[in-house]
Design a protein around this motif. Structure first.
Motif, mmCIF file in Angstrom:
data_model
loop_
_atom_site.group_PDB
_atom_site.id
_atom_site.type_symbol
_atom_site.label_atom_id
_atom_site.label_comp_id
_atom_site.label_asym_id
_atom_site.label_seq_id
_atom_site.Cartn_x
_atom_site.Cartn_y
_atom_site.Cartn_z
ATOM 1 N N ARG A 23 0.850 -1.189 0.000
ATOM 2 C CA ARG A 23 0.000 0.000 0.000
ATOM 3 C C ARG A 23 0.884 1.236 0.000
ATOM 4 O O ARG A 23 1.937 1.252 0.637
ATOM 5 C CB ARG A 23 -0.890 0.036 1.246
ATOM 6 N N THR A 24 0.431 2.288 -0.693
ATOM 7 C CA THR A 24 1.156 3.553 -0.727
ATOM 8 C C THR A 24 0.219 4.697 -0.375
ATOM 9 O O THR A 24 -1.004 4.556 -0.433
ATOM 10 C CB THR A 24 1.766 3.820 -2.123
ATOM 11 N N VAL A 25 0.805 5.817 0.029
ATOM 12 C CA VAL A 25 0.057 7.045 0.292
ATOM 13 C C VAL A 25 0.783 8.191 -0.388
ATOM 14 O O VAL A 25 1.991 8.116 -0.656
ATOM 15 C CB VAL A 25 -0.098 7.337 1.802
ATOM 16 N N SER A 26 0.048 9.266 -0.646
ATOM 17 C CA SER A 26 0.661 10.448 -1.246
ATOM 18 C C SER A 26 -0.089 11.686 -0.773
ATOM 19 O O SER A 26 -1.106 11.588 -0.081
ATOM 20 C CB SER A 26 0.648 10.347 -2.774
ATOM 21 N N GLY A 27 0.428 12.854 -1.144
ATOM 22 C CA GLY A 27 -0.223 14.116 -0.806
ATOM 23 C C GLY A 27 -0.281 14.365 0.685
ATOM 24 O O GLY A 27 0.633 14.028 1.438
ATOM 25 N N GLN A 28 -1.406 14.952 1.132
ATOM 26 C CA GLN A 28 -1.571 15.324 2.531
ATOM 27 C C GLN A 28 -1.475 14.112 3.453
ATOM 28 O O GLN A 28 -0.895 14.200 4.534
ATOM 29 C CB GLN A 28 -2.915 16.021 2.734
ATOM 30 N N ALA A 29 -1.994 12.976 3.035
ATOM 31 C CA ALA A 29 -1.925 11.769 3.870
ATOM 32 C C ALA A 29 -0.478 11.378 4.130
ATOM 33 O O ALA A 29 -0.117 10.976 5.246
ATOM 34 C CB ALA A 29 -2.684 10.624 3.210
ATOM 35 N N LEU A 30 0.375 11.499 3.117
ATOM 36 C CA LEU A 30 1.789 11.172 3.287
ATOM 37 C C LEU A 30 2.462 12.146 4.248
ATOM 38 O O LEU A 30 3.238 11.744 5.119
ATOM 39 C CB LEU A 30 2.511 11.171 1.940
ATOM 40 N N LEU A 31 2.162 13.435 4.106
ATOM 41 C CA LEU A 31 2.757 14.432 5.002
ATOM 42 C C LEU A 31 2.361 14.177 6.451
ATOM 43 O O LEU A 31 3.205 14.207 7.349
ATOM 44 C CB LEU A 31 2.340 15.844 4.584
ATOM 45 N N GLU A 32 1.082 13.926 6.687
ATOM 46 C CA GLU A 32 0.625 13.714 8.063
ATOM 47 C C GLU A 32 1.163 12.403 8.628
ATOM 48 O O GLU A 32 1.517 12.329 9.803
ATOM 49 C CB GLU A 32 -0.890 13.800 8.147
ATOM 50 N N GLN A 33 1.267 11.376 7.808
ATOM 51 C CA GLN A 33 1.876 10.128 8.251
ATOM 52 C C GLN A 33 3.327 10.368 8.641
ATOM 53 O O GLN A 33 3.796 9.893 9.679
ATOM 54 C CB GLN A 33 1.801 9.080 7.135
ATOM 55 N N SER A 34 4.049 11.137 7.829
ATOM 56 C CA SER A 34 5.447 11.445 8.120
ATOM 57 C C SER A 34 5.588 12.226 9.426
ATOM 58 O O SER A 34 6.452 11.932 10.251
ATOM 59 C CB SER A 34 6.046 12.239 6.961
ATOM 60 N N MET A 35 4.723 13.225 9.632
ATOM 61 C CA MET A 35 4.794 14.016 10.865
ATOM 62 C C MET A 35 4.508 13.154 12.086
ATOM 63 O O MET A 35 5.177 13.276 13.120
ATOM 64 C CB MET A 35 3.846 15.209 10.786
ATOM 65 N N LYS A 36 3.546 12.241 11.991
ATOM 66 C CA LYS A 36 3.246 11.345 13.113
ATOM 67 C C LYS A 36 4.428 10.426 13.402
ATOM 68 O O LYS A 36 4.755 10.173 14.571
ATOM 69 C CB LYS A 36 1.995 10.528 12.817
ATOM 70 N N LEU A 37 5.082 9.929 12.350
ATOM 71 C CA LEU A 37 6.261 9.079 12.554
ATOM 72 C C LEU A 37 7.393 9.847 13.236
ATOM 73 O O LEU A 37 8.080 9.317 14.112
ATOM 74 C CB LEU A 37 6.740 8.495 11.236
ATOM 75 N N ILE A 38 7.584 11.103 12.844
ATOM 76 C CA ILE A 38 8.611 11.933 13.471
ATOM 77 C C ILE A 38 8.303 12.094 14.958
ATOM 78 O O ILE A 38 9.186 11.933 15.817
ATOM 79 C CB ILE A 38 8.709 13.309 12.786
ATOM 80 N N LEU A 39 7.045 12.396 15.288
ATOM 81 C CA LEU A 39 6.678 12.667 16.672
ATOM 82 C C LEU A 39 6.659 11.422 17.553
ATOM 83 O O LEU A 39 6.761 11.527 18.774
ATOM 84 C CB LEU A 39 5.322 13.381 16.725
ATOM 85 N N THR A 40 6.573 10.241 16.950
ATOM 86 C CA THR A 40 6.565 9.004 17.750
ATOM 87 C C THR A 40 7.898 8.264 17.729
ATOM 88 O O THR A 40 8.019 7.198 18.339
ATOM 89 C CB THR A 40 5.444 8.052 17.277
ATOM 90 N N THR A 41 8.880 8.815 17.052
ATOM 91 C CA THR A 41 10.214 8.215 17.011
ATOM 92 C C THR A 41 11.137 9.018 17.913
ATOM 93 O O THR A 41 11.203 10.241 17.812
ATOM 94 C CB THR A 41 10.769 8.218 15.570
ATOM 95 N N TYR A 42 11.832 8.347 18.796
ATOM 96 C CA TYR A 42 12.773 9.026 19.694
ATOM 97 C C TYR A 42 14.124 9.145 18.982
ATOM 98 O O TYR A 42 14.559 8.202 18.309
ATOM 99 C CB TYR A 42 12.920 8.240 20.999
ATOM 100 N N PRO A 43 14.805 10.297 19.098
ATOM 101 C CA PRO A 43 16.124 10.428 18.467
ATOM 102 C C PRO A 43 17.044 9.280 18.885
ATOM 103 O O PRO A 43 17.104 8.911 20.051
ATOM 104 C CB PRO A 43 16.635 11.774 18.991
ATOM 105 N N GLY A 44 17.708 8.702 17.895
ATOM 106 C CA GLY A 44 18.600 7.577 18.144
ATOM 107 C C GLY A 44 17.972 6.228 17.811
ATOM 108 O O GLY A 44 18.678 5.228 17.705
ATOM 109 N N GLU A 45 16.658 6.165 17.665
ATOM 110 C CA GLU A 45 16.010 4.890 17.332
ATOM 111 C C GLU A 45 16.310 4.442 15.905
ATOM 112 O O GLU A 45 16.269 3.252 15.627
ATOM 113 C CB GLU A 45 14.485 5.000 17.501
ATOM 114 N N ARG A 46 16.591 5.372 15.024
ATOM 115 C CA ARG A 46 16.941 5.021 13.646
ATOM 116 C C ARG A 46 18.446 5.183 13.497
ATOM 117 O O ARG A 46 18.956 6.299 13.387
ATOM 118 C CB ARG A 46 16.196 5.927 12.662
#
Length: 142
Positions: A23-46
């Protein structure tokens, strides 16, 4: 809105779509998914991106006083500015939920770069208050 600069990415969580393709996403859905991933990932986890993410987790036990809400807002704005180049964050406001003492709604106002189309996203942040008000306690003690 023309989304060529936003792109298309894998949907998260990963899953198969029609025909078995990822499955893929694009547009606004992709941006919001990316922002949620940023906010739920702690620095150093990647490991390959050690600065990616946010330190929101540091405030789980901090309560919801005005200073903490300001700190949360600043952390979200700084993390998104550093990790998501496809948006301009215009404002971040952290508000305690009036019905749930453990929930802070983080309201993010952003504009996808290359557009004049402001958007809002609400990110739920759960905290563990020092003490739950008596009115919100379970009368059975459970």
């Amino acid at each position: 809105m023309h989304n060529d600069h936003i792109g298309t990415g894998w949907a998260f969580p990963l899953g198969a779509g029609a025909g078995g393709a990822l499955r893929t996403v694009s547009g606004q859905a992709l941006l919001e998914q990316s922002m949620k991933l940023i906010l739920t990932t702690y620095p150093g986890e990647r490991p390959m991106l050690p600065a990616f993410g946010s330190r929101l987790r540091d405030w789980v036990f901090a309560g919801t006083d005005p200073d903490t809400l300001d700190d949360l807002s600043r952390e979200v704005a700084a993390s998104l500015a550093a990790c998501e180049p496809r948006v301009t964050v215009q404002a971040v406001r952290a508000e305690p939920d009036p019905r749930d003492p453990t929930l802070v709604n983080i309201v993010i106002t952003y504009v996808p770069k290359g557009s004049n189309d402001p958007r809002n996203m609400v990110f739920p942040f759960y905290s563990l208050p020092d003490e739950v008000p008596a009115a919100d306690r379970d009368p059975e003690g459970e």
